[in-house]
Design a protein around this motif. Structure first.
Motif, PDB file in Angstrom:
ATOM      1  N   UNK A  58       4.639   1.646   1.546  1.00  0.00           N
ATOM      2  CA  UNK A  58       4.487   0.971   0.250  1.00  0.00           C
ATOM      3  C   UNK A  58       4.544   2.024  -0.853  1.00  0.00           C
ATOM      4  N   UNK A  59       5.669   2.749  -0.904  1.00  0.00           N
ATOM      5  CA  UNK A  59       5.765   3.906  -1.779  1.00  0.00           C
ATOM      6  C   UNK A  59       5.787   3.563  -3.261  1.00  0.00           C
ATOM      7  N   UNK A  60       6.019   2.293  -3.603  1.00  0.00           N
ATOM      8  CA  UNK A  60       6.025   1.891  -5.012  1.00  0.00           C
ATOM      9  C   UNK A  60       4.653   1.465  -5.508  1.00  0.00           C
ATOM     10  N   UNK A  61       3.709   1.310  -4.623  1.00  0.00           N
ATOM     11  CA  UNK A  61       2.350   0.889  -4.994  1.00  0.00           C
ATOM     12  C   UNK A  61       1.488   2.128  -5.164  1.00  0.00           C
TER      13      UNK A  61
ATOM     14  N   UNK B 146       3.806  -7.149  15.520  1.00  0.00           N
ATOM     15  CA  UNK B 146       3.277  -7.636  14.248  1.00  0.00           C
ATOM     16  C   UNK B 146       4.425  -7.830  13.268  1.00  0.00           C
ATOM     17  N   UNK B 147       4.569  -9.053  12.788  1.00  0.00           N
ATOM     18  CA  UNK B 147       5.535  -9.333  11.738  1.00  0.00           C
ATOM     19  C   UNK B 147       4.792  -9.325  10.408  1.00  0.00           C
ATOM     20  N   UNK B 148       5.219  -8.464   9.488  1.00  0.00           N
ATOM     21  CA  UNK B 148       4.492  -8.248   8.231  1.00  0.00           C
ATOM     22  C   UNK B 148       5.342  -8.740   7.065  1.00  0.00           C
ATOM     23  N   UNK B 149       4.713  -9.561   6.196  1.00  0.00           N
ATOM     24  CA  UNK B 149       5.362 -10.047   4.987  1.00  0.00           C
ATOM     25  C   UNK B 149       4.571  -9.570   3.777  1.00  0.00           C
ATOM     26  N   UNK B 150       5.262  -8.987   2.809  1.00  0.00           N
ATOM     27  CA  UNK B 150       4.618  -8.558   1.575  1.00  0.00           C
ATOM     28  C   UNK B 150       4.659  -9.727   0.596  1.00  0.00           C
ATOM     29  N   UNK B 151       3.482 -10.261   0.249  1.00  0.00           N
ATOM     30  CA  UNK B 151       3.399 -11.458  -0.592  1.00  0.00           C
ATOM     31  C   UNK B 151       3.365 -11.131  -2.078  1.00  0.00           C
ATOM     32  N   UNK B 152       2.687 -10.035  -2.460  1.00  0.00           N
ATOM     33  CA  UNK B 152       2.587  -9.655  -3.868  1.00  0.00           C
ATOM     34  C   UNK B 152       2.740  -8.140  -3.986  1.00  0.00           C
ATOM     35  N   UNK B 153       2.927  -7.673  -5.231  1.00  0.00           N
ATOM     36  CA  UNK B 153       3.028  -6.254  -5.474  1.00  0.00           C
ATOM     37  C   UNK B 153       4.470  -5.810  -5.673  1.00  0.00           C
ATOM     38  N   UNK B 154       4.691  -4.541  -5.890  1.00  0.00           N
ATOM     39  CA  UNK B 154       6.039  -4.028  -6.176  1.00  0.00           C
ATOM     40  C   UNK B 154       7.024  -4.184  -5.006  1.00  0.00           C
TER      41      UNK B 154
ATOM     42  N   UNK C 113      -4.380 -12.105   6.067  1.00  0.00           N
ATOM     43  CA  UNK C 113      -3.861 -11.465   4.865  1.00  0.00           C
ATOM     44  C   UNK C 113      -4.791 -10.320   4.480  1.00  0.00           C
ATOM     45  N   UNK C 114      -4.224  -9.126   4.372  1.00  0.00           N
ATOM     46  CA  UNK C 114      -4.975  -7.950   3.947  1.00  0.00           C
ATOM     47  C   UNK C 114      -4.388  -7.443   2.638  1.00  0.00           C
ATOM     48  N   UNK C 115      -5.258  -6.810   1.825  1.00  0.00           N
ATOM     49  CA  UNK C 115      -4.834  -6.299   0.525  1.00  0.00           C
ATOM     50  C   UNK C 115      -4.885  -4.777   0.545  1.00  0.00           C
ATOM     51  N   UNK C 116      -3.740  -4.163   0.237  1.00  0.00           N
ATOM     52  CA  UNK C 116      -3.616  -2.709   0.145  1.00  0.00           C
ATOM     53  C   UNK C 116      -3.192  -2.384  -1.289  1.00  0.00           C
ATOM     54  N   UNK C 117      -4.056  -1.741  -2.062  1.00  0.00           N
ATOM     55  CA  UNK C 117      -3.736  -1.484  -3.456  1.00  0.00           C
ATOM     56  C   UNK C 117      -3.568  -2.799  -4.202  1.00  0.00           C
ATOM     57  N   UNK C 118      -2.368  -3.036  -4.768  1.00  0.00           N
ATOM     58  CA  UNK C 118      -2.093  -4.312  -5.434  1.00  0.00           C
ATOM     59  C   UNK C 118      -1.169  -5.178  -4.583  1.00  0.00           C
ATOM     60  N   UNK C 119      -0.989  -4.806  -3.341  1.00  0.00           N
ATOM     61  CA  UNK C 119      -0.072  -5.518  -2.454  1.00  0.00           C
ATOM     62  C   UNK C 119      -0.830  -6.336  -1.422  1.00  0.00           C
ATOM     63  N   UNK C 120      -0.447  -7.618  -1.304  1.00  0.00           N
ATOM     64  CA  UNK C 120      -1.007  -8.496  -0.274  1.00  0.00           C
ATOM     65  C   UNK C 120      -0.001  -8.606   0.870  1.00  0.00           C
ATOM     66  N   UNK C 121      -0.485  -8.393   2.082  1.00  0.00           N
ATOM     67  CA  UNK C 121       0.377  -8.445   3.251  1.00  0.00           C
ATOM     68  C   UNK C 121      -0.151  -9.478   4.238  1.00  0.00           C
TER      69      UNK C 121
END
Length: 255
Positions: free
Chosen positions: A189-192, A148-156, A240-248
């Protein structure tokens, strides 16, 4: 075959010991020589030991070969003399006769031994013709592993990427934790602050990738809807899944 002779590495023995009249250079040279002598001695011991092992193995192999040939009766390879670790083989030609018209090889007067699935010998002495083109090979089917290649699109953590390698016996975790399993083979995602310490996990089952929310506080969203806790969802390419304020965004890639 002989390994390097131990006489080729002869350590120099110094009987003189350092004294107060020695210079620093002499002392350093003496220490260096002592070290070289020690290394040479150990090298010689290793070479001698390996040579003995080689000689013993060579004798054992030829002894076993001699016993095998004796069991063939009066076959063309039965005239073998063993002298120490040397073996002189005579009449070794004409063992195989080629039959071009049938593309086979005929083994004359040979006692053939095959192994069955349990590793036990099978006596096929009376078998004459062996077709070299009809060897049956059982091929094993291998499932191509996916990552799985994961890209963080939004969030800290926007712009961060991860490569996850979930396997049937090992999942990959995602969460706010900075623990080893999150940093080395998962997603941290320690900053979220909206992400739970242990938010969810990624698993590989029957060649497919799944994500499971393991009971996070704020949950995981997919296409605007909250996922059920502890219910695996198959990961598809580009999801695309959303974890907290982060979209991955997730992409399936070959191993």
């Amino acid at each position: 075959m002989n390994l390097v002779s131990s006489s080729s590495i002869a350590p120099t023995i110094h009987h003189e010991e350092p004294n107060e009249d020695w210079t620093i250079e002499q002392l350093l040279q003496w220490c260096h020589q002592r070290s070289q002598d020690s290394i040479s001695s150990k090298t010689n011991d290793s070479i001698n030991s390996l040579q003995q092992l080689y000689d013993t193995a060579e004798r054992d192999i030829w002894n076993l070969h001699h016993l095998a040939v004796q069991n063939t009766g009066s076959g063309p390879c039965s005239d073998i003399d063993i002298d120490g670790d040397r073996c002189h083989q005579q009449n070794h030609n004409d063992v195989y006769k080629a039959d071009d018209s049938r593309n086979t090889k005929t083994v004359d007067n040979m006692h053939l031994i095959n192994l069955n699935d349990a590793g036990n010998p099978l006596d096929i002495e009376n078998k004459q013709d062996i077709n070299v083109n009809t060897t049956s090979v059982k091929s094993k089917k291998y499932t191509l592993q996916k990552n799985l290649y994961v890209e963080v699109l939004t969030g800290p953590h926007e712009g961060a990427t991860f490569l996850l390698k979930p396997r049937p016996s090992r999942s990959c975790d995602i969460g706010r934790s900075k623990g080893k399993k999150f940093l080395s083979r998962g997603v941290s995602l320690h900053k979220d602050s909206e992400v739970s310490t242990c938010h969810g996990k990624f698993e590989c089952k029957a060649g497919k990738m799944y994500y499971t929310d393991t009971g996070s506080t704020n949950g995981t969203s997919y296409m605007g809807e909250a996922m059920e806790d502890n219910v695996p969802m198959e990961i598809t390419d580009g999801m695309i899944l959303v974890f907290g304020v982060s979209e991955l965004r997730f992409t399936l890639v070959d191993n």
